[in-house]
Design a protein around this motif. Structure first.
Motif, PDB file in Angstrom:
ATOM      1  N   VAL A   1       1.050  -1.191  -0.196  1.00 59.70           N
ATOM      2  CA  VAL A   1       0.156   0.096   0.016  1.00 59.70           C
ATOM      3  C   VAL A   1       1.027   1.094   0.112  1.00 59.70           C
ATOM      4  CG1 VAL A   1      -1.685   1.267   1.250  1.00 59.70           C
ATOM      5  CG2 VAL A   1      -1.873  -1.196   1.116  1.00 59.70           C
TER       6      VAL A   1
ATOM      7  N   PHE B   1       1.205   5.520  -0.148  1.00 57.44           N
ATOM      8  CA  PHE B   1       0.773   6.717   0.130  1.00 57.44           C
ATOM      9  C   PHE B   1       1.483   7.923  -0.677  1.00 57.44           C
ATOM     10  CE2 PHE B   1      -0.292   4.355   3.785  1.00 57.44           C
ATOM     11  CZ  PHE B   1      -1.742   4.387   3.806  1.00 57.44           C
TER      12      PHE B   1
ATOM     13  N   VAL C   1      -3.057  11.463  -1.482  1.00 59.30           N
ATOM     14  CA  VAL C   1      -3.094  12.431  -0.448  1.00 59.30           C
ATOM     15  C   VAL C   1      -2.440  13.712  -0.939  1.00 59.30           C
ATOM     16  CG1 VAL C   1      -3.304  10.768   1.836  1.00 59.30           C
ATOM     17  CG2 VAL C   1      -0.952  11.537   0.846  1.00 59.30           C
TER      18      VAL C   1
ATOM     19  N   GLY D   1       2.900  14.929   4.308  1.00 57.95           N
ATOM     20  CA  GLY D   1       2.888  15.121   5.772  1.00 57.95           C
ATOM     21  C   GLY D   1       1.449  15.032   6.428  1.00 57.95           C
ATOM     22  N   ARG D   2       0.321  14.735   5.389  1.00 59.51           N
ATOM     23  CA  ARG D   2      -0.979  14.207   5.562  1.00 59.51           C
ATOM     24  C   ARG D   2      -0.902  12.789   6.282  1.00 59.51           C
ATOM     25  NH1 ARG D   2      -4.484  12.480   7.853  1.00 59.51           N
ATOM     26  NH2 ARG D   2      -6.498  12.158   7.353  1.00 59.51           N
ATOM     27  N   VAL D   3       0.036  11.988   5.923  1.00 60.73           N
ATOM     28  CA  VAL D   3       0.106  10.723   6.150  1.00 60.73           C
ATOM     29  C   VAL D   3       0.185  10.341   7.707  1.00 60.73           C
ATOM     30  CG1 VAL D   3       0.804   8.139   5.804  1.00 60.73           C
ATOM     31  CG2 VAL D   3       0.955   9.925   4.002  1.00 60.73           C
ATOM     32  N   ASN D   4      -0.951  10.099   8.371  1.00 58.35           N
ATOM     33  CA  ASN D   4      -0.917   9.514   9.770  1.00 58.35           C
ATOM     34  C   ASN D   4      -0.024   8.077  10.023  1.00 58.35           C
ATOM     35  OD1 ASN D   4      -1.629   9.200  12.298  1.00 58.35           O
ATOM     36  ND2 ASN D   4      -3.599  10.373  11.926  1.00 58.35           N
TER      37      ASN D   4
ATOM     38  N   LEU E   1      -0.889   6.206  11.873  1.00 60.33           N
ATOM     39  CA  LEU E   1      -1.757   5.274  11.934  1.00 60.33           C
ATOM     40  C   LEU E   1      -2.185   4.509  10.883  1.00 60.33           C
ATOM     41  CD1 LEU E   1      -4.632   4.298  13.570  1.00 60.33           C
ATOM     42  CD2 LEU E   1      -5.511   6.347  12.437  1.00 60.33           C
ATOM     43  N   PHE E   2      -2.133   5.371   9.611  1.00 63.63           N
ATOM     44  CA  PHE E   2      -2.245   4.508   8.319  1.00 63.63           C
ATOM     45  C   PHE E   2      -1.268   3.570   8.082  1.00 63.63           C
ATOM     46  CE2 PHE E   2      -3.872   8.902   6.346  1.00 63.63           C
ATOM     47  CZ  PHE E   2      -4.855   8.935   7.229  1.00 63.63           C
TER      48      PHE E   2
ATOM     49  N   ASN F   1      -2.302   0.525  10.284  1.00 59.59           N
ATOM     50  CA  ASN F   1      -3.642   0.064   9.583  1.00 59.59           C
ATOM     51  C   ASN F   1      -3.317  -0.604   8.414  1.00 59.59           C
ATOM     52  OD1 ASN F   1      -6.617   0.663   8.576  1.00 59.59           O
ATOM     53  ND2 ASN F   1      -6.477   0.756  10.635  1.00 59.59           N
ATOM     54  N   ALA F   2      -2.487  -0.267   7.586  1.00 66.07           N
ATOM     55  CA  ALA F   2      -2.230  -0.938   6.446  1.00 66.07           C
ATOM     56  C   ALA F   2      -1.415  -2.298   6.781  1.00 66.07           C
ATOM     57  CB  ALA F   2      -1.261  -0.106   5.410  1.00 66.07           C
TER      58      ALA F   2
ATOM     59  N   GLN G   1      -1.952  -4.082   9.481  1.00 67.18           N
ATOM     60  CA  GLN G   1      -2.981  -4.955  10.051  1.00 67.18           C
ATOM     61  C   GLN G   1      -3.927  -5.316   9.053  1.00 67.18           C
ATOM     62  OE1 GLN G   1      -5.063  -2.240  12.695  1.00 67.18           O
ATOM     63  NE2 GLN G   1      -4.250  -3.400  14.512  1.00 67.18           N
ATOM     64  N   GLN G   2      -4.165  -4.623   7.977  1.00 74.58           N
ATOM     65  CA  GLN G   2      -5.385  -4.914   7.167  1.00 74.58           C
ATOM     66  C   GLN G   2      -4.664  -5.908   5.908  1.00 74.58           C
ATOM     67  OE1 GLN G   2      -8.345  -4.141   7.547  1.00 74.58           O
ATOM     68  NE2 GLN G   2      -8.460  -2.588   8.920  1.00 74.58           N
TER      69      GLN G   2
ATOM     70  N   ALA H   1      -1.421  -5.585   4.303  1.00 77.29           N
ATOM     71  CA  ALA H   1      -0.410  -5.261   3.543  1.00 77.29           C
ATOM     72  C   ALA H   1       0.970  -5.862   3.885  1.00 77.29           C
ATOM     73  CB  ALA H   1      -0.118  -3.512   3.442  1.00 77.29           C
TER      74      ALA H   1
ATOM     75  N   ARG I   1       8.740  12.427  11.099  1.00 74.65           N
ATOM     76  CA  ARG I   1       7.953  11.413  11.495  1.00 74.65           C
ATOM     77  C   ARG I   1       8.165   9.878  11.431  1.00 74.65           C
ATOM     78  NH1 ARG I   1       2.701  13.890   9.594  1.00 74.65           N
ATOM     79  NH2 ARG I   1       2.797  15.181  11.437  1.00 74.65           N
TER      80      ARG I   1
ATOM     81  N   GLY J   1      -3.122  18.921   4.936  1.00 76.07           N
ATOM     82  CA  GLY J   1      -3.621  17.967   5.879  1.00 76.07           C
ATOM     83  C   GLY J   1      -2.513  17.720   6.748  1.00 76.07           C
TER      84      GLY J   1
ATOM     85  N   ALA K   1      -2.677  14.750  10.460  1.00 76.35           N
ATOM     86  CA  ALA K   1      -1.525  13.682  10.787  1.00 76.35           C
ATOM     87  C   ALA K   1      -1.045  14.003  12.236  1.00 76.35           C
ATOM     88  CB  ALA K   1      -0.552  13.732   9.552  1.00 76.35           C
TER      89      ALA K   1
ATOM     90  N   PHE L   1     -10.154  14.096   2.807  1.00 78.66           N
ATOM     91  CA  PHE L   1      -8.985  13.309   3.146  1.00 78.66           C
ATOM     92  C   PHE L   1      -9.106  12.868   4.572  1.00 78.66           C
ATOM     93  CE2 PHE L   1      -7.708  15.295  -0.904  1.00 78.66           C
ATOM     94  CZ  PHE L   1      -7.358  14.279  -1.434  1.00 78.66           C
TER      95      PHE L   1
ATOM     96  N   ILE M   1      -7.546   1.938   2.916  1.00 78.47           N
ATOM     97  CA  ILE M   1      -6.616   0.967   3.076  1.00 78.47           C
ATOM     98  C   ILE M   1      -6.896  -0.328   3.355  1.00 78.47           C
ATOM     99  CG2 ILE M   1      -4.831   0.502   5.018  1.00 78.47           C
ATOM    100  CD1 ILE M   1      -4.689   3.723   5.667  1.00 78.47           C
TER     101      ILE M   1
END
Lengths: 143, 666
Positions: free
Chosen positions: A10, A12, A41, A45-48, A50-51, A54-55, A57-58, A60, A85, B634, B638, B650, B659
């Motif tokens: 996955v 981003f 996105v 810088g938007r990529v948390n 958590l993503f 999560n990826a 976990q889901q 990836a 980060r 955004g 984050a 988003f 995801i």
């Protein structure tokens, strides 16, 4: 590892550089492995973080975050945040036992279609080396 | 209205672009079974009129309230399909696109693999589309003014067009005079128009136009704001000459102790100037400038018994205490016309540019043949007793162009023709001279170019196909070692003068503008346009346009055409007076925000502030977004610990399902 294993990645991508770079790879008909699935996105810088978790976990087997070259961010400093980060994130993932090969960052500009291909091939290769990822999967419990 | 998602999925064949590698039938059949999908269709060209009609009809007849288009990149047609939605009254942000062309059919070969991936991408888009929310664009006023950076022919033309349309223009030029590279040229190919004769009237127009504020000898220092409302700070460098008093008489320059001892930039080092100087006779504004890096008074604080220029100036214009000035302005649009630098011939040491005086660049020859140049238009090399008129003249083309070894793979587009022009001028001034051109290919592609190239060859200029490998000295002569690749014979050619047709490169200070405006560079390091074909003057930053060679090598006609294009793009913005700004900005859930202020620190635009609100009787601090300043990156969301600040379109809850789908765990 079996020869059959096909990793699932996955990715981003920031809208302004890497997503456009991947578009250019397409326009130039550059061929690369189909293992990569892109989520757009506006900025890396938007990529948390958590993503990323999560990826993994889901389902990836590898994750990629790609943005503009440091200093070229469309939003001035978004990719600096991403860089810092995810530098930490990578160490943290290693600490909890995730092969660092699974988590990748790259800087691909809007004019680097061929670099995008290289990045994808590299990320897929690394994920293959690391093998299927099961660690974070939520195991179904059969009562 | 019942807002339960009813999604329509439209899979585009894009002719065979997608359909060849992706089984579009299978994808639409797959999509039709996804949750909340009401209809799924495939069609040959979704972006065509009938394709869009298909969507509109379904919205009306099937009551769709979300649309997924699986086609090309959203960077291509997102706006097209948003309009389609808006035409039916549906909020345009109820659209999600799946990029199954650039990111799938064009990059994968295996049909089965590509089809599976396309299904996944469509599923991911559907997963997000279910959770889309309607968004509303804000409209802001456009400041009816434009900033043009660079006063070469591109900047001049753009400034004049905008000013003629009745809008204010701030034209910023780094050097003391406008005119740019074109002013350094003698004649222009292929018509042999005198460059100064066609340029100087425009330079004068720029200075006298009531709508143009000319800021020469100035540099843009800071740019903030956004499309329609840029705030600009320009540093007007001190000239140490009061421009209101200076009459441009030039006595100061004659008197200067350093007169004739400083290489003149305008003459490409072929002539000299004083420390107080006018770059060239037709300079606009015709005001003198003191070079702060050379002037004895400014560098050492002492100039003989007293600065002679000051004594000589009858108008009393010299002012050594002058300070830089900061000019602030507000503009709605910005045009970048910063031009190019010529390739540094020293990077090709085999041509001996640094070693031999009679190896010169084309720009240097340009100054020699120019009537306003240091030799008054006579092709004379060397000085005093060593002065001589060359008889054997060789041009070498593609120096620093089409050359991977120096990192310039591109063709500079002008060298073939300016070489032909200079060869013609040498022949005209020195009819007895033997002129030859060493070339790789001759690219005479423009209007009248091939005819001119033919004419020059008929005039007796010899074209030899072959790239010289080395230049060395033998007695008084230079020897060019090459291979005539048409005859497969080695050549040793004795000549008096070698002219290197140097290519065009991005300006060495190109980084400055990138940092100011967040521009991108293409692989050749010139500024990157938004789309190479359909948006060649736009940039990724709204309201910022490109003109001239800053975007890539161009000849004068192309530069002027592009400048006019950039001017018209800026005018679209200025004359409509209003611009819609991004709806995909951040918002705060004040009920859960704990007012930690992390987002305030992260925001690159200072668009977030903490405010005190009454939350059920308690006064608490929460973040609040200034919608005019937010650009929708955004970054804040984050960094938010509680997920209270989110970027519209988003949001975490919109991305996480994507995801999940792409991860593929059932």
């Amino acid at each position: 590892m079996s020869e059959q294993y096909d990793p699932n990645i996955v990715a981003f991508l920031c809208n302004w550089c890497s997503y456009a770079g991947a578009d250019l790879a397409g326009t130039s008909r550059t061929h690369y492995p189909a293992n990569i699935n892109i989520i757009r996105v506006m900025c890396s810088g938007r990529v948390n973080p958590l993503f990323i978790i999560n990826a993994l976990q889901q389902g990836a087997d590898g994750v990629l975050v790609s943005g503009c070259h440091p200093g070229d961010c469309h939003y001035m400093e978004g990719n600096f945040y991403a860089r810092r980060r995810f530098g930490l994130m990578k160490e943290l993932l290693e600490y909890v036992g995730v092969d660092p090969k699974r988590f990748n960052m790259s800087w691909v500009s809007a004019s680097e279609g061929s670099k995008w291909k290289d990045v994808v091939e590299d990320v897929v290769e690394k994920a293959k080396e690391a093998g299927p990822f099961e660690q974070f999967r939520r195991n179904k419990i059969n009562w | 209205m019942n807002n339960k998602p009813k999604i329509g999925v439209y899979v585009c064949h894009c002719g065979i672009n997608i359909a060849k590698t992706v089984d579009v039938e299978a994808v639409s059949e797959f999509a039709s079974r996804l949750p909340n999908v009401k209809v799924a269709r495939n069609y040959s060209y979704m972006c065509s009129d009938p394709g869009q009609l298909l969507i509109r009809e379904d919205i009306k007849n099937e009551g769709l309230n979300r649309v997924v288009v699986a086609s090309c990149s959203p960077r291509m047609h997102e706006m097209t399909f948003r309009k389609t939605l808006a035409e039916t009254g549906l909020n345009p942000y109820y659209l999600e696109m799946a990029n199954i062309r650039e990111h799938c059919s064009w990059v994968h070969e295996d049909r089965e693999e590509a089809t599976e991936k396309a299904k996944k991408l469509v599923f991911s888009a559907v997963a997000k589309a279910r959770l889309l929310e309607p968004l509303y664009e804000n409209e802001v006023e456009v400041e009816p003014a434009t900033l043009v950076i660079g006063g070469g022919i591109a900047g001049i033309q753009a400034a004049l067009d905008i000013a003629d349309a009745g809008f204010k223009v701030y034209l910023v030029e780094k050097t003391p005079s406008v005119g740019g590279r074109m002013s350094q040229l003698d004649k222009t190919f292929p018509t042999l128009d005198c460059s100064a004769c066609i340029l100087t009237p425009k330079m004068v127009d720029v200075a006298s136009h009531p709508n143009i504020e000319l800021l020469a000898y100035s540099e843009v220092e800071e740019i903030s704001g956004y499309v329609g409302n840029f705030e600009v700070k320009v540093r007007k460098k001190a000239r140490y000459v009061d421009v209101n008093k200076c009459t441009g008489c030039g006595v100061c320059s004659e008197e200067c102790r350093l007169a004739g001892r400083i290489p003149s930039e305008f003459n490409a080092g072929m002539g000299n100037r004083a420390a107080i100087y006018l770059p060239f006779p037709q300079a606009v504004p015709a005001k003198y400038t003191i070079d702060p890096e050379r002037c004895l008074m400014l560098t050492r604080g002492k100039c003989g018994k007293g600065p002679k220029c000051e004594a000589a100036c009858a108008a009393g214009a010299i002012d050594f205490n002058q300070k830089d000035e900061i000019v602030e302005c507000k503009v709605g649009a910005i045009i970048v016309a910063t031009g190019f630098d010529v390739f540094d011939a020293a990077k090709k040491p085999e041509y001996g540019y640094n070693d031999y005086d009679n190896v010169i660049t084309a720009l240097e020859l340009e100054r020699l043949v120019s009537a306003s140049g240091p030799t008054g238009g006579n092709i004379v090399l060397g000085k005093g007793e060593d002065a001589f008129v060359p008889q054997e003249v060789a041009f070498i083309s593609c120096v620093g162009s089409r050359d991977k070894s120096v990192g310039n793979e591109y063709c500079s587009r002008v060298c073939c023709m300016y070489t032909a022009k200079l060869a013609h001028l040498v022949k005209e001034k020195l009819p007895e001279a033997n002129v030859r051109v060493y070339y790789m290919d001759v690219r005479a592609f423009g209007k009248g170019f091939e005819e001119f190239y033919d004419r020059v060859r008929r005039e007796g200029v010899r074209y030899i196909r072959g790239n010289p490998s080395e230049i060395f000295k033998r007695g008084d002569k230079l020897v060019i070692k090459a291979e005539d690749t048409l005859r497969s014979t080695p050549i040793e050619d004795e000549v008096d003068l070698v002219v290197l047709a140097v290519g065009l490169e991005p300006r060495r200070d190109a980084r400055q503008i990138i940092d100011l405006l967040r521009l991108s560079q293409s692989a050749d390091r010139f500024y990157l346009e938004a789309h190479p074909k359909l948006a060649p003057v736009n940039t990724a930053t709204d309201g910022v346009f490109l003109a001239g060679c800053s975007q890539g090598p161009k000849d004068i006609p192309d530069t002027v055409a592009q400048a006019k294009g950039a001017a018209s793009s800026a005018l679209v913005l200025l004359s409509s007076g209003k611009v819609k700004i991004g709806a995909q900005i951040s918002f705060v859930n004040e009920a859960t925000c704990r007012g930690c202020g992390y987002c305030v620190e992260i925001c690159p635009y200072g668009a977030i502030e903490l405010v005190t609100v009454n939350r059920m009787g308690n006064m608490v601090q929460v973040a609040r977004v200034n919608e005019a300043l937010c650009k929708g990156c955004g970054a804040c969301s984050a960094g938010c610990l509680s997920g209270s600040i989110q970027q519209k379109s988003f949001m975490d809850r919109q991305i996480l399902p994507q995801i999940a789908v792409l991860g593929g765990v059932k």
